[in-house]
Design a protein around this motif. Structure first.
Motif, PDB file in Angstrom:
ATOM      1  N   HIS A  33     -10.764   7.366   6.375  1.00  9.22           N
ATOM      2  CA  HIS A  33     -11.360   6.247   5.635  1.00  9.22           C
ATOM      3  C   HIS A  33     -12.456   5.545   6.431  1.00  9.22           C
ATOM      4  O   HIS A  33     -12.968   4.506   5.991  1.00  9.22           O
ATOM      5  CB  HIS A  33     -10.271   5.259   5.222  1.00  9.22           C
ATOM      6  N   TRP A  57      -3.667   5.613   0.573  1.00  8.22           N
ATOM      7  CA  TRP A  57      -4.387   5.967   1.796  1.00  8.22           C
ATOM      8  C   TRP A  57      -4.119   7.426   2.161  1.00  8.22           C
ATOM      9  O   TRP A  57      -2.969   7.874   2.106  1.00  8.22           O
ATOM     10  CB  TRP A  57      -3.917   5.096   2.967  1.00  8.22           C
ATOM     11  N   ARG A  90      -2.900   0.545  -3.839  1.00  5.93           N
ATOM     12  CA  ARG A  90      -3.926   1.167  -3.020  1.00  5.93           C
ATOM     13  C   ARG A  90      -3.306   2.316  -2.243  1.00  5.93           C
ATOM     14  O   ARG A  90      -2.268   2.150  -1.592  1.00  5.93           O
ATOM     15  CB  ARG A  90      -4.520   0.128  -2.065  1.00  5.93           C
ATOM     16  N   ASP A 114       0.837  -1.195   0.000  1.00  5.20           N
ATOM     17  CA  ASP A 114       0.000   0.000   0.000  1.00  5.20           C
ATOM     18  C   ASP A 114       0.875   1.249   0.000  1.00  5.20           C
ATOM     19  O   ASP A 114       2.064   1.197   0.314  1.00  5.20           O
ATOM     20  CB  ASP A 114      -0.914   0.015   1.227  1.00  5.20           C
ATOM     21  N   GLU A 162      -3.540   4.699  -7.657  1.00  3.82           N
ATOM     22  CA  GLU A 162      -4.437   3.648  -8.157  1.00  3.82           C
ATOM     23  C   GLU A 162      -4.171   3.353  -9.628  1.00  3.82           C
ATOM     24  O   GLU A 162      -4.349   2.226 -10.083  1.00  3.82           O
ATOM     25  CB  GLU A 162      -5.897   4.068  -7.943  1.00  3.82           C
TER      26      GLU A 162
END
Lengths: 222, 222
Positions: B207, A182, A180, A156, A175
């Motif tokens: 999130h 965050w 992924r 990530d 992406e």
């Protein structure tokens, strides 16, 4: 800041990580400007990528030229060259997002966290560039080897920056390379992602792993 | 250092994280000494755990008494009380491993990395305690809620410390609570794990996750 990012300059795009990002983003449809300290090296890196994938929109440039022409700029040079490279391209960054990938490793002890003066290389970049440039930190924990290969990458990306809208644009770019991303908080939090790279190097050594990464776990609230 | 760890003192064992570790380790068969600033609070925390699981070997103590009697000591107090608590128990730590779980959060901005003076709370502990105590840093990124519940916890533990043998003992204790522990390098690398907690707090907020954690990815070399 451009509303829509169409072109990306990769300063240090001749290196492993920058080259991997160039490979992935160009194949995802972005126009890529590979920057280097000399025009010749930038052009050679672009030519190597085009030899493999002739249809891509990839060109080689000197760093300042690449930064000036692109909608968004990515810095992937070694820590020792971070601030000097930014001084060189500063005039081309005005109003843009800079993705700083710098990891403050200090050889030879790259497996030991050695925090820079401000705690974070990205914070140092923001201080140098001023409020006219939005520095977002990302990609510190992705092994370059993963971006060169074409398999699924299990790592990530922690995206830190002081403006949510800028982080959001960067997460879309994360992406686009199949990872992924965050929202990991303000730019000060880049200290965690930068330091984590030395932890991953230690884990690689002690556990015999090739390219350890981090994955965020947790369930969304019901 | 005891060759085999049979008893564990948990200083700050009345808090959420310390209480969760007490719960998990006592059920795994260890003798647990819950330490607190007062004997009464330590005993109350032990009584609460025994009310739920009467067969466990859990007792309550003042912090110094707990530290002196145990084979290994775990510190789970808030950052603001870290060094003052260590001063109180220092004489009971000689020759032992101290697992420092301190996260240098500075309220109210707990989602922002605010590095302590030495970059790491664990490094500050080691400097205070001297070479006679082996400080190992661990568990910073595990949400207390996960240790209170009895479901599978998806969060790895970064174990940092200057001696491999001490890290190995701590990794065994990590595994005893059902988590995966990693040799994450020297104690200086605790800076990464400590700072990561603010990143996880930011990720939870942005999130909508409850208790985000980190998992190390990567394949062993063939």
């Amino acid at each position: 800041m451009a509303d829509k990012i169409e072109s990306i300059a990769i300063l240090g795009g001749t290196g492993d990580l920058g080259g991997g990002l160039a490979r992935q983003w160009s194949r995802a449809g972005f126009k890529i400007l590979i920057g280097s300290r000399t025009l010749e090296k930038g052009q050679a890196a672009a030519a190597a990528l085009l030899a493999e994938f002739p249809d891509l929109n990839v060109t080689g440039h000197e760093n300042l030229d690449a930064a000036t022409q692109a909608d968004l700029v990515v810095l992937t040079v070694p820590f020792a060259h971070q601030l000097s490279t930014l001084e060189t391209v500063k005039q081309g960054l005005s109003g843009k997002i800079l993705i700083d990938v710098t990891v403050p490793l200090v050889p030879p002890k790259v497996g030991t966290v050695q925090l820079p003066e401000k705690g974070s290389a990205a914070v140092m970049a923001q201080e140098l560039l001023g409020a006219d440039v939005q520095v977002v930190s990302a990609f510190q924990n992705v092994g370059a080897v993963h971006l060169q290969e074409d398999h699924k990458i299990e790592c990530d990306v922690l995206v830190t920056g002081n403006k949510r809208a800028a982080r959001e644009i960067v997460i879309e770019l994360v992406e686009a390379v199949g990872l992924r991303g965050w929202h990991a908080g303000p730019l000060a939090n880049a200290a965690a992602a930068e330091a984590m790279t030395s932890v991953l190097i230690s884990i690689n050594r002690h556990h015999g792993i090739d390219g350890a990464g981090i994955v965020i776990s947790g369930e969304a609230k019901g």
